[in-house]
Structures are given as C-alpha cells and as structure tokens.
Design a protein around this motif. Sequence first.
Motif: not given
Length: 194
Positions: A20-24, A144-148, A40-46
């Motif tokens: 998914g896409t993670w932002e923070g 941790v608690k739905d946060e990366l 930051q934006e991190i994207v993990f995809r397949h």
Amino acid sequence: MIEIPSDLHRDVVPLAFLLGTWEGAGVHDFPGSEKCNFGQEIVFRHDGRPFLEFRSRTWVLDEQGEKVRALETEHAFWRVTSNQHGTSGEREIEVSSVRDDGTVEIWYGKLHDGKPQIDLATDAVARIEGAAPYSGGKRLYGLVKDELLWVGEKAAPEVPLRPYMSAQLKKVLNPAQLISDINDLPDDGIAFFR
C-alpha cells in the motif's frame, strides 16, 4: 486486518502487511547535513513476481508542515529468501536499492516470527563520486497499531553508526476500495442513515 491479494506471489506473502501507500512525517539529523522535519510517502506494491517494489520520497517540511523541497528519493526491491541461515521462525530478507544521490545498497535482514517487524543491515554500499560519504547502515521497520514506524541508522568514514532518520506513517486509503466497500452496503449505504 492484513489483506493478502490473490495475485501476490507466495514468496512475499510474509511481507503483505507492507503493501500500500503510507504517508507521514519524521525527523532527519546527521552530521554534515541539514537537521529537519520531513514528510514521506512510501509505496510498497507488487506485480505478481517474487518481490515487492518499494518507492520512498521525502521532502523537507517548514514549521507549518508545508513542503519546502525534495530531500531524498529511494527505489528498491524487497525479497524473502530461505530460512537456512536464520534462527527458527525467522525469514531472511534481501533488499537492493538505489537512491537519487547516486548510492546503491544491498541490505540483508530478517522478518521476525509472529510480529510484523523487519531488521536490515547493509552488506554492500557503492556510490558515485559526488555522493555524500557513507559506509553502511541499519534499518528497523515495524507495524504498530496500524502505523508503519521505521528508524534508520547511518555510518560515514568520520561518523560512527548512529540514528539519522525516523518516521511514523499511516496507510493511505485507496478510493477504489472505498467505493467497493460502499457498494457492499445495503441500499448503497442509505439504509445506515435511516
């Protein structure tokens, strides 16, 4: 709840929690570079092959949390390898990455059994002549608690290994999934409000 896409290659199913896409936001602090807060934006995809594609973009934030300028971009490929060298219950992880400053890294580490936590350390570092001095690093990623959450440590010829970046990221909701969820509600969701 962690969803596993039906077309995810079986080798990377243990990494499904990263998809998914993670932002923070986070903090950057290393001798010889600017100390700052960053977004930051991190994207993990397949794409069905036996690896996850990773893309990270960071930018300097001002005191109001607005983007000032790009900080760092990284592109990588994450693989789960056999457990032949790890302790029982842990899977080994390999990461090959390249950063926009001309640094290429090979990372090895482990995915802990029973919890979504990954420890990585550099095995090899190569850099172009103009890249900042850098000799190796470590990273820790955890859900941790739905946060990366992640923290990076870095070493340079004149600086021993020390923390230099960390961030707290939330998963970005996919609008297509939201529409699908709404369509699954009775009467397109209107009955909920009656």
